[in-house]
Design a protein around this motif. Structure first.
Motif, PDB file in Angstrom:
ATOM      1  N   ASP A 286       1.357  -1.257   0.233  1.00 34.50           N
ATOM      2  CA  ASP A 286      -0.262  -0.432  -0.194  1.00 34.50           C
ATOM      3  C   ASP A 286       1.157   1.103  -0.061  1.00 34.50           C
ATOM      4  O   ASP A 286       1.591   1.644   0.960  1.00 34.50           O
ATOM      5  N   ILE A 287       0.820   1.334  -1.168  1.00 36.12           N
ATOM      6  CA  ILE A 287       2.406   2.625  -1.090  1.00 36.12           C
ATOM      7  C   ILE A 287       1.058   4.389  -0.974  1.00 36.12           C
ATOM      8  O   ILE A 287       2.161   4.350  -0.079  1.00 36.12           O
ATOM      9  N   GLU A 288      -0.072   4.146  -0.561  1.00 35.80           N
ATOM     10  CA  GLU A 288      -0.190   5.384   0.082  1.00 35.80           C
ATOM     11  C   GLU A 288      -0.225   5.377   1.033  1.00 35.80           C
ATOM     12  O   GLU A 288      -0.302   6.220   2.395  1.00 35.80           O
ATOM     13  N   ALA A 289      -0.049   4.053   1.920  1.00 31.44           N
ATOM     14  CA  ALA A 289      -0.126   3.685   3.524  1.00 31.44           C
ATOM     15  C   ALA A 289       0.573   4.350   4.240  1.00 31.44           C
ATOM     16  O   ALA A 289       1.217   5.332   4.579  1.00 31.44           O
ATOM     17  N   LEU A 290       2.147   4.612   2.872  1.00 37.23           N
ATOM     18  CA  LEU A 290       3.449   4.200   2.625  1.00 37.23           C
ATOM     19  C   LEU A 290       3.865   5.982   3.215  1.00 37.23           C
ATOM     20  O   LEU A 290       3.834   6.647   3.751  1.00 37.23           O
ATOM     21  N   ARG A 291       3.110   6.574   1.974  1.00 37.25           N
ATOM     22  CA  ARG A 291       3.575   8.011   1.992  1.00 37.25           C
ATOM     23  C   ARG A 291       2.475   8.131   3.137  1.00 37.25           C
ATOM     24  O   ARG A 291       3.663   9.380   3.220  1.00 37.25           O
ATOM     25  N   ARG A 292       1.784   8.492   3.653  1.00 35.31           N
ATOM     26  CA  ARG A 292       1.266   8.619   5.193  1.00 35.31           C
ATOM     27  C   ARG A 292       2.246   9.017   5.612  1.00 35.31           C
ATOM     28  O   ARG A 292       2.567   9.107   6.290  1.00 35.31           O
ATOM     29  N   SER A 293       2.717   7.257   6.064  1.00 34.71           N
ATOM     30  CA  SER A 293       3.320   6.900   7.571  1.00 34.71           C
ATOM     31  C   SER A 293       4.671   8.145   7.318  1.00 34.71           C
ATOM     32  O   SER A 293       5.626   8.598   8.472  1.00 34.71           O
ATOM     33  N   ASN A 297       4.885  13.460  11.625  1.00 37.14           N
ATOM     34  CA  ASN A 297       5.765  13.374  12.229  1.00 37.14           C
ATOM     35  C   ASN A 297       5.904  13.091  13.598  1.00 37.14           C
ATOM     36  O   ASN A 297       5.881  13.373  14.413  1.00 37.14           O
ATOM     37  N   GLY A 298       6.372  11.876  13.059  1.00 37.22           N
ATOM     38  CA  GLY A 298       6.847  10.585  14.488  1.00 37.22           C
ATOM     39  C   GLY A 298       7.974   9.720  14.390  1.00 37.22           C
ATOM     40  O   GLY A 298       8.727  10.425  13.201  1.00 37.22           O
ATOM     41  N   GLN A 302      12.018   9.325   9.612  1.00 34.04           N
ATOM     42  CA  GLN A 302      13.617   9.277  10.046  1.00 34.04           C
ATOM     43  C   GLN A 302      14.353  10.494   9.353  1.00 34.04           C
ATOM     44  O   GLN A 302      15.059  11.004   9.815  1.00 34.04           O
ATOM     45  N   PHE A 303      14.334  10.926   7.923  1.00 29.24           N
ATOM     46  CA  PHE A 303      14.625  11.997   6.582  1.00 29.24           C
ATOM     47  C   PHE A 303      14.349  12.941   7.806  1.00 29.24           C
ATOM     48  O   PHE A 303      15.350  13.810   7.446  1.00 29.24           O
ATOM     49  N   LYS A 304      13.401  13.417   8.586  1.00 30.83           N
ATOM     50  CA  LYS A 304      12.867  15.018   9.239  1.00 30.83           C
ATOM     51  C   LYS A 304      14.015  15.026   9.835  1.00 30.83           C
ATOM     52  O   LYS A 304      14.622  15.990  10.321  1.00 30.83           O
TER      53      LYS A 304
END
Length: 380
Positions: A286-293, A297-298, A302-304
């Motif tokens: 589910d790509i859309e679920a991945l994008r939401r995750s 801001n949690g 980790q990118f942020k």
């Protein structure tokens, strides 16, 4: 919006190329099994939109004399070429993306040099992605006839990325089913290539193939799970099935254990152990679920949190010399040369204090530190 879809990772039997045309026959054999795998994969309840084939599945292990340029030229392939043409027909028929790999690939920008190249074909039959393997083990190049982009670094970055290293070394296919990058085989032994693909937008990281004993000892699983977790991405990791020998016997050099890992580092589909035939794993992603995750801001985004300046300092000093084969292709001394290069690298790391040698350690061979060598080394 990207609806959930099924991914199929094939683990086909392998057959060594004896003649140049054998690669096409291998593709036809893989395509027949792909029909079955895609049919079963659709039982997940979502259409199959991505099929992944392991490294070396199409060509097997070409018997080669290291640096034998005539033999390398005989077996060298092109992209596009007859192998990709057969896969393109299947992509159209099955209405799916197909990701695969070919090695000893000719490149129009680098005469008489060959590369290990991963590619993706879209459902219309077009090749929408190519990426050359950028990190290989100590002996792969000499045995298979492949160079890395780093060996022709200056020209590669200029020609393939228009001066942009990320585009030249870590390209990502931005498709209707998500952003896809491929880290080929031994590249997955290190964290950097998968991270580079992720930092260039990859949501699915395909990591095809790893040889024994790295599979039986658990390295393959640890690496695939770590790449998924550290980069918050799906990892699709198909491995090879058994090699069928001319006498009808089989040998297992790769150990199977294909897997698909979710962005939390959890294996959601895995082939347990080795089988004597073609096999596959599949699951729904589910790509859309991945994008939401990924934008939440949690903890798992980790990118942020990356403080890049402090990480960049890790690699300020070079280790492996670039531009080794910029002016001349490698010859029959390839393996010995690579062995000497890596021996020098070890001495460099000892001098820098990165490595501490054991008691009684003695230098062997040419151990001139990399920092004292020229960037452009020619010949063999």
């Amino acid at each position: 919006m990207v609806d959930p879809y099924s991914v199929v990772a094939l683990s086909p039997r392998t057959f060594q190329m004896k003649e140049r045309q054998d690669g096409v026959e291998n593709v036809k054999r893989i395509n027949k099994f792909m029909d079955t795998a895609v049919m079963v994969g659709a039982w997940e309840g979502a259409p199959v939109r991505l099929v992944v084939i392991p490294e070396m599945a199409i060509q097997g292990m070409i018997a080669n004399i290291p640096g034998n340029r005539d033999k390398e030229k005989h077996f060298a392939v092109t992209i596009p070429g007859p192998e990709t043409d057969e896969l393109a027909k299947k992509a159209v028929q099955l209405d799916t993306y197909i990701a695969a790999e070919l090695y000893m690939v000719k490149d129009p920008d680098f005469e008489d040099r060959y590369f290990n190249v991963a590619f993706i074909i879209d459902p219309s039959g077009e090749i929408v992605y190519q990426r050359a393997k950028a990190t290989s083990d100590a002996y792969e190049g000499g045995m298979l006839g492949n160079m890395n982009p780093h060996d022709v670094w200056d020209e590669w970055i200029a020609k393939k990325g228009n001066g942009n290293v990320m585009d030249a070394i870590f390209p990502v296919a931005r498709t209707e089913i998500g952003n896809i990058g491929i880290a080929i085989c031994h590249e997955g032994v290190y964290p950097e290539v998968a991270r580079g693909l992720a930092m260039n937008g990859a949501e699915i990281i395909i990591r095809p193939t790893l040889i024994e004993p790295a599979v039986m000892t658990g390295m393959w699983e640890i690496q695939n799970r770590a790449h998924a977790l550290f980069n918050h991405a799906y990892v699709v990791a198909p491995n090879l099935g058994p090699e069928i020998m001319p006498d009808g016997g089989m040998q297992d050099l790769f150990g199977g254990q294909s897997m698909i890992v979710n962005p939390r580092g959890q294996i959601v589909a895995q082939q347990k152990g080795w089988t004597s035939g073609d096999s596959f794993v599949c699951t729904t992603i589910d790509i859309e679920a991945l994008r939401r995750s990924r934008i939440a801001n949690g903890l798992y985004n980790q990118f942020k949190d990356l403080r890049t300046e402090q990480y960049r300092a890790i690699y300020d000093q070079p280790i492996y010399p670039k531009n080794q084969y910029l002016e001349e292709p490698p010859g029959e001394g390839w393996l010995a040369r690579e062995d000497a290069t890596r021996a020098r690298n070890i001495e460099t790391l000892i001098e820098r204090g990165v490595l501490t040698p054991p008691t009684g350690y003695r230098r062997n061979g040419d151990t001139t530190p990399v920092s004292d060598t020229t960037e452009k080394v020619v010949g063999s």
